[in-house]
Design a protein around this motif. Structure first.
Motif, PDB file in Angstrom:
ATOM      1  N   THR A   9       1.077  -1.320  -0.013  1.00 45.78           N
ATOM      2  CA  THR A   9       0.384  -0.230   0.243  1.00 45.78           C
ATOM      3  C   THR A   9       0.661   1.603   0.032  1.00 45.78           C
ATOM      4  O   THR A   9       0.696   2.511  -0.061  1.00 45.78           O
ATOM      5  CB  THR A   9      -0.872  -0.230   1.345  1.00 45.78           C
ATOM      6  OG1 THR A   9      -0.237   0.032   2.485  1.00 45.78           O
ATOM      7  CG2 THR A   9      -1.690  -1.159   1.593  1.00 45.78           C
ATOM      8  N   GLY A  10       2.410   1.715   0.343  1.00 46.06           N
ATOM      9  CA  GLY A  10       2.704   1.737   0.362  1.00 46.06           C
ATOM     10  C   GLY A  10       3.401   2.056  -1.095  1.00 46.06           C
ATOM     11  O   GLY A  10       2.984   1.355  -2.270  1.00 46.06           O
ATOM     12  N   GLN A  11       4.559   3.634  -1.506  1.00 44.57           N
ATOM     13  CA  GLN A  11       4.869   3.855  -2.526  1.00 44.57           C
ATOM     14  C   GLN A  11       5.850   2.599  -3.069  1.00 44.57           C
ATOM     15  O   GLN A  11       5.856   3.076  -4.242  1.00 44.57           O
ATOM     16  CB  GLN A  11       5.456   5.033  -2.961  1.00 44.57           C
ATOM     17  CG  GLN A  11       4.427   6.189  -2.459  1.00 44.57           C
ATOM     18  CD  GLN A  11       5.684   8.040  -2.200  1.00 44.57           C
ATOM     19  OE1 GLN A  11       5.973   7.866  -0.519  1.00 44.57           O
ATOM     20  NE2 GLN A  11       4.708   8.741  -2.688  1.00 44.57           N
ATOM     21  N   LEU A  12       6.694   2.509  -2.696  1.00 40.62           N
ATOM     22  CA  LEU A  12       7.651   1.652  -3.210  1.00 40.62           C
ATOM     23  C   LEU A  12       7.221   0.304  -3.298  1.00 40.62           C
ATOM     24  O   LEU A  12       7.421  -0.815  -4.553  1.00 40.62           O
ATOM     25  CB  LEU A  12       9.175   1.151  -2.105  1.00 40.62           C
ATOM     26  CG  LEU A  12      10.136   0.403  -2.569  1.00 40.62           C
ATOM     27  CD1 LEU A  12      10.858   0.671  -3.896  1.00 40.62           C
ATOM     28  CD2 LEU A  12      11.125  -0.004  -1.599  1.00 40.62           C
ATOM     29  N   GLY A  13       6.272  -0.423  -2.564  1.00 43.57           N
ATOM     30  CA  GLY A  13       6.028  -1.673  -2.632  1.00 43.57           C
ATOM     31  C   GLY A  13       5.011  -1.907  -3.447  1.00 43.57           C
ATOM     32  O   GLY A  13       5.446  -3.027  -4.992  1.00 43.57           O
ATOM     33  N   ARG A  14       4.215  -0.722  -4.303  1.00 40.50           N
ATOM     34  CA  ARG A  14       3.105  -1.176  -5.249  1.00 40.50           C
ATOM     35  C   ARG A  14       4.132  -0.787  -6.665  1.00 40.50           C
ATOM     36  O   ARG A  14       3.722  -1.654  -7.275  1.00 40.50           O
ATOM     37  CB  ARG A  14       2.250   0.837  -4.898  1.00 40.50           C
ATOM     38  CG  ARG A  14       1.855   0.648  -5.830  1.00 40.50           C
ATOM     39  CD  ARG A  14       0.250  -0.264  -6.404  1.00 40.50           C
ATOM     40  NE  ARG A  14      -0.548  -0.377  -7.029  1.00 40.50           N
ATOM     41  CZ  ARG A  14      -2.013  -0.312  -7.810  1.00 40.50           C
ATOM     42  NH1 ARG A  14      -2.603  -0.327  -5.630  1.00 40.50           N
ATOM     43  NH2 ARG A  14      -2.411  -0.173  -8.095  1.00 40.50           N
ATOM     44  N   LEU A  15       4.967  -0.421  -6.437  1.00 42.01           N
ATOM     45  CA  LEU A  15       5.942  -0.308  -7.645  1.00 42.01           C
ATOM     46  C   LEU A  15       6.321  -0.831  -7.942  1.00 42.01           C
ATOM     47  O   LEU A  15       6.292  -1.916  -9.001  1.00 42.01           O
ATOM     48  CB  LEU A  15       6.821   0.893  -7.558  1.00 42.01           C
ATOM     49  CG  LEU A  15       6.490   2.412  -7.743  1.00 42.01           C
ATOM     50  CD1 LEU A  15       7.204   3.617  -7.077  1.00 42.01           C
ATOM     51  CD2 LEU A  15       5.692   2.756  -9.004  1.00 42.01           C
ATOM     52  N   VAL A  16       7.274  -1.968  -6.969  1.00 46.37           N
ATOM     53  CA  VAL A  16       7.360  -3.810  -7.065  1.00 46.37           C
ATOM     54  C   VAL A  16       6.982  -4.331  -7.622  1.00 46.37           C
ATOM     55  O   VAL A  16       6.556  -4.604  -8.635  1.00 46.37           O
ATOM     56  CB  VAL A  16       8.053  -3.910  -5.803  1.00 46.37           C
ATOM     57  CG1 VAL A  16       8.936  -5.818  -6.041  1.00 46.37           C
ATOM     58  CG2 VAL A  16       8.546  -2.924  -5.035  1.00 46.37           C
ATOM     59  N   VAL A  17       4.893  -4.042  -6.822  1.00 51.25           N
ATOM     60  CA  VAL A  17       4.178  -4.496  -7.889  1.00 51.25           C
ATOM     61  C   VAL A  17       3.909  -5.033  -9.376  1.00 51.25           C
ATOM     62  O   VAL A  17       3.813  -5.836  -9.916  1.00 51.25           O
ATOM     63  CB  VAL A  17       3.109  -5.297  -7.611  1.00 51.25           C
ATOM     64  CG1 VAL A  17       1.546  -5.738  -8.082  1.00 51.25           C
ATOM     65  CG2 VAL A  17       3.112  -5.201  -5.644  1.00 51.25           C
ATOM     66  N   GLU A  18       3.625  -4.054  -9.978  1.00 49.90           N
ATOM     67  CA  GLU A  18       3.821  -3.667 -10.931  1.00 49.90           C
ATOM     68  C   GLU A  18       5.327  -3.741 -11.477  1.00 49.90           C
ATOM     69  O   GLU A  18       5.072  -4.097 -12.972  1.00 49.90           O
ATOM     70  CB  GLU A  18       3.477  -1.856 -11.088  1.00 49.90           C
ATOM     71  CG  GLU A  18       2.329  -1.367 -10.335  1.00 49.90           C
ATOM     72  CD  GLU A  18       0.741  -1.625 -11.198  1.00 49.90           C
ATOM     73  OE1 GLU A  18       1.676  -1.992 -12.632  1.00 49.90           O
ATOM     74  OE2 GLU A  18       0.455  -0.657 -10.659  1.00 49.90           O
ATOM     75  N   ALA A  19       6.184  -3.597 -11.467  1.00 50.63           N
ATOM     76  CA  ALA A  19       8.265  -3.895 -12.184  1.00 50.63           C
ATOM     77  C   ALA A  19       7.650  -5.771 -12.278  1.00 50.63           C
ATOM     78  O   ALA A  19       7.756  -6.258 -13.569  1.00 50.63           O
ATOM     79  CB  ALA A  19       8.693  -3.754 -11.043  1.00 50.63           C
TER      80      ALA A  19
END
Length: 292
Positions: A9-19
């Motif tokens: 739900t945070g910025q980095l974790g969300r971006l990792v899911v997308e990556a």
């Protein structure tokens, strides 16, 4: 293979899911975890598994990690509470027989004296003692630590800090996220340590110059003693303990604690890291669009 991303739900974790999705990892093999599941609803709609994770709730960690092959342990945001939170996650991973923990630590954790690094250093020791295979993703600063302050820089005509002429290897969250995803999809990562940072380290004076160039407004760097910089941050609304940590981190930058020369980030993502001036230009464009 199931990969759990904590802090999704945070910025980095969300971006990792997308990556991971961009790396053709099946949505059903990804578990996105966080406290507020409402923030993950769109990922669930795309087929990503969504599970509640609260670092302060060991039961939630055990349930989220059940059946996981790999876990990305995104460091917590609550400075002063993170070590116990991380220990809870590590113990849950051990109980779940997780095959690999990837932990987002801090650059040069072996030798930095920054106060902010203490919990990271203790977490790395907890990982070594746990018996769970792990890989360390030692991130330098986020460029967003600066670009998110662009409006304030322009308001005051200055970047304030205590970093002197120290250089920081800041990189974008998106770049760090892509590096984390690259590690998670590879085999044979246990025991590795990645020192991650941008390819073009910069001083805060150079940051001010790029802000001026991108916005057309004069912005200078004002280097302050740490005590005075702390007062500036408190005056801007930050709690004093956190302001002291940030000022201390600038002293770390002055010493070179956040300078990374390994090239690990660009190697993992397969391209040069996003330069600071590009991030500043993008932030300036976004800010201009908001004002239009």
């Amino acid at each position: 293979m199931t990969i759990v991303i904590t802090g999704a739900t945070g910025q980095l974790g969300r971006l990792v899911v997308e990556a991971l999705l961009e790396n053709n990892v099946s949505a059903g093999q990804i578990v996105a975890g966080g406290r507020d599941l409402a923030k993950l609803g769109d990922l669930a709609g795309r087929g990503v598994q969504v599970r509640a994770i609260d670092y302060n709730n060991p039961a939630s960690l055990r349930e989220a990690f059940a059946g996981a092959e790999k876990v990305l342990l995104v460091s917590g945001s609550e400075v002063g509470q993170r070590l116990q939170q991380h220990r809870n996650a590590i113990e849950a991973a051990r109980e779940a027989d997780v095959g690999l923990i990837a932990y987002t630590s801090i650059a040069n954790a072996d030798n930095t004296g920054m106060a902010l690094a203490a919990e990271h250093q203790a977490t790395e020791e907890a990982l070594r003692e746990s018996g769970v295979p792990f890989v360390l993703l030692r991130n330098s600063w986020y460029v967003e630590n600066y670009t998110d302050q662009l409006g304030s820089f322009l308001q005051h005509g200055a970047v304030f800090g205590s970093a002197g002429d120290g250089r920081v290897s800041a990189a974008t969250r998106a770049d760090y996220a892509q590096a984390a995803a690259a590690v998670l999809v590879r085999e044979g990562q246990a025991g590795k340590v990645y020192e991650l940072g941008g390819d073009q380290p910069f001083t805060l004076g150079e940051l001010a110059e790029k802000v001026s160039a991108a916005t057309g407004q004069p912005v200078v760097y004002r280097d302050l003693p740490a005590e005075e910089y702390t007062r500036v941050l408190v005056g801007a609304g930050l709690p004093e303990p956190y302001a002291q940590i940030l000022a201390d981190s600038d002293l770390g930058i002055a010493r070179g604690d956040l300078l990374v020369t390994s090239g690990d980030l660009s190697t993992l993502i397969g391209r040069p890291a996003t330069p600071m001036h590009e991030a500043v230009r993008a932030a300036a464009g976004a800010l201009s669009g908001l004002k239009a």
